[in-house]
Write an enzyme that holds these catalytic residues in place. Structure first.
Site, PDB file in Angstrom:
ATOM      1  CG  HIS A   1       0.237   6.135  -0.613  1.00 49.08           C
ATOM      2  ND1 HIS A   1      -0.862   6.744  -0.989  1.00 49.08           N
ATOM      3  CD2 HIS A   1      -0.077   5.853   0.644  1.00 49.08           C
ATOM      4  CE1 HIS A   1      -2.066   6.433  -0.186  1.00 49.08           C
ATOM      5  NE2 HIS A   1      -1.552   5.741   0.862  1.00 49.08           N
TER       6      HIS A   1
ATOM      7  CG  HIS B   1      -1.777   1.093   1.418  1.00 44.69           C
ATOM      8  ND1 HIS B   1      -3.068   1.167   1.093  1.00 44.69           N
ATOM      9  CD2 HIS B   1      -1.470   2.444   1.932  1.00 44.69           C
ATOM     10  CE1 HIS B   1      -3.674   2.520   1.595  1.00 44.69           C
ATOM     11  NE2 HIS B   1      -2.539   3.308   1.841  1.00 44.69           N
ATOM     12  CD  GLU B   2       1.841   3.340   3.853  1.00 45.49           C
ATOM     13  OE1 GLU B   2       2.003   4.492   3.209  1.00 45.49           O
ATOM     14  OE2 GLU B   2       0.998   3.373   4.656  1.00 45.49           O
TER      15      GLU B   2
ATOM     16  CG  HIS C   1      -6.024   6.617   0.863  1.00 46.55           C
ATOM     17  ND1 HIS C   1      -5.772   7.588   1.858  1.00 46.55           N
ATOM     18  CD2 HIS C   1      -5.175   5.586   0.921  1.00 46.55           C
ATOM     19  CE1 HIS C   1      -4.799   7.246   2.523  1.00 46.55           C
ATOM     20  NE2 HIS C   1      -4.462   5.988   2.141  1.00 46.55           N
TER      21      HIS C   1
ATOM     22  CE1 TYR D   1      -7.518   5.576   4.387  1.00 46.92           C
ATOM     23  CE2 TYR D   1      -9.442   6.823   5.206  1.00 46.92           C
ATOM     24  CZ  TYR D   1      -8.063   6.818   4.843  1.00 46.92           C
ATOM     25  OH  TYR D   1      -7.152   7.640   5.510  1.00 46.92           O
TER      26      TYR D   1
HETATM   27 ZN   LIG Z   1      -2.678   5.176   2.489  1.00 45.00          ZN
END
Ligand SMILES: [Zn+2]
Length: 351
Positions: A195, A191-192, A201, A252
């Site tokens: 980014h 996930h990171e 997101h 999320y």
């Molecule tokens: Zn994030």
């Protein structure tokens, strides 16, 4: 002169109102609330125990609500904005002639890693380095990106311990940290890295209100800013899938930042949904392939962007600024009145 009344229309960049969901009174709950989302590793946060003061900054042409924690601007829990490139004043988006812009636009479609190559280095103090190697392997297996351990390159990701999981968006130039607390899993690392190569997101898409409802009444006080969509700053990048992708590793969970165990995000029919932190979804991979076409697929000559037909007398939000088109020129309504400005390579200058 009637121009000045239009000043009231300037920056239309505020928060989006939350809408009441008529179905929320009778939700079909599909799964029970999780005790602690961070322990479930489904909501990455940079500083799990600190809230910080929330304010707004302009970054890459967008107005973004951020929390200031430990001297850093934290956006949506785990995204760090480089302080040197964020500004608290709208007018700082216009430069003087000859002044090099301090900001480099970053978004879903810029701040790219050239030649599909991401350089990285791992802090020798980082525990469990295998989560980084495994996450990188997952990215290399499923996307056109290649990750190379840095040997002197100036722009690179530095994986280092931190109080939570966090990353910057896209390549910001120089060393950029991805922090990984001991609780951050391989999936959180994937996930990171998402980014760091330019993904935001999933629930913050511009069209997300067509797919989900945010229950702000269940959100922890002071954490509401984590649920903003990207401001309509004219530089929001692109969405690469036509629908919100609940399977995205950038999505999320239904209980992110819940204050009371009740869902903070539900589908339009009121039901909760489950998310995952184990792999890139097909939608994630399609998005990355659009952003980073494999070298063979790249067109030989980039297509010239067509010049849009701007209408005199109309307002446009372009590159972070709301501007007026007038006699084939651009005007900005500052507190000193209207001033002519010009657009050069994606940056505004006083004309
Ligand atoms: Zn994030």
């Amino acid at each position: 002169m009637t121009k000045f009344k239009f000043l009231y229309l300037l920056p239309v960049l505020g928060m989006l109102a939350c809408s009441e969901d008529p179905l929320s009174e009778n939700p079909e709950i599909e799964s029970l609330p999780q005790e602690n989302e961070f322990n479930q590793n489904l909501t990455e946060v940079a500083y799990p125990d600190t809230k910080g003061n929330v304010s707004s900054v302009y970054y890459a042409g967008q107005k973004l609500p951020v929390a200031e924690i430990n001297g850093k601007y934290v956006y949506q829990g785990d995204i760090l904005l480089p302080k040197s490139k964020a500004t608290t004043h709208y007018e700082n988006l216009i430069f003087e002639e000859g002044q090099a812009p301090a900001t480099k636009s970053t978004g879903r479609t810029s701040g790219m890693w050239e030649d599909n190559t991401v350089y990285y280095s791992i802090d020798s103090n980082l525990p469990n380095k295998d989560r980084v190697y495994d996450a990188i392997k997952h990215w290399e297996t499923n996307t056109p990106l290649t990750f190379i351990e840095r040997s002197g390159e100036s722009s690179y990701i530095y994986f280092t311990p931190g109080s939570g999981c966090s990353s910057y968006i896209g390549q910001i130039g120089g060393r950029q940290e991805i922090t990984l607390a001991s609780g951050c899993s391989t999936g959180n690392t994937i996930h990171e890295i998402g980014h760091a190569v330019g993904l935001w997101h999933e629930q913050s898409r511009m069209d997300r209100d067509n797919h989900i409802t945010i229950n702000y009444e269940n959100v922890q006080r002071g954490m509401e800013y984590n649920f903003e969509t990207y401001a309509e700053g004219g530089y929001d990048g692109e969405e690469f899938t036509s629908n919100l992708d609940f399977g995205s590793i950038m999505m999320y969970s239904s209980y992110s930042f819940s204050s009371n165990g009740q869902p903070t995000i539900v589908k339009k029919n009121g039901s909760t949904f489950s998310v995952q932190r184990s792999e890139l979804s097909n939608g994630d991979i399609r998005g990355i392939e659009s952003m980073y076409p494999s070298i063979e697929q790249k067109p030989e000559k980039p297509e010239e962007p067509s010049t849009p037909n701007y209408i005199n007398g109309e307002y446009y939000t372009l590159y972070g600024l709301t501007v007026l088109r007038y006699y084939d020129s651009w005007y900005y309504g500052s507190r000193f009145g209207w001033r002519k400005i010009k657009l050069v390579n994606g940056n505004w200058y006083w004309a």
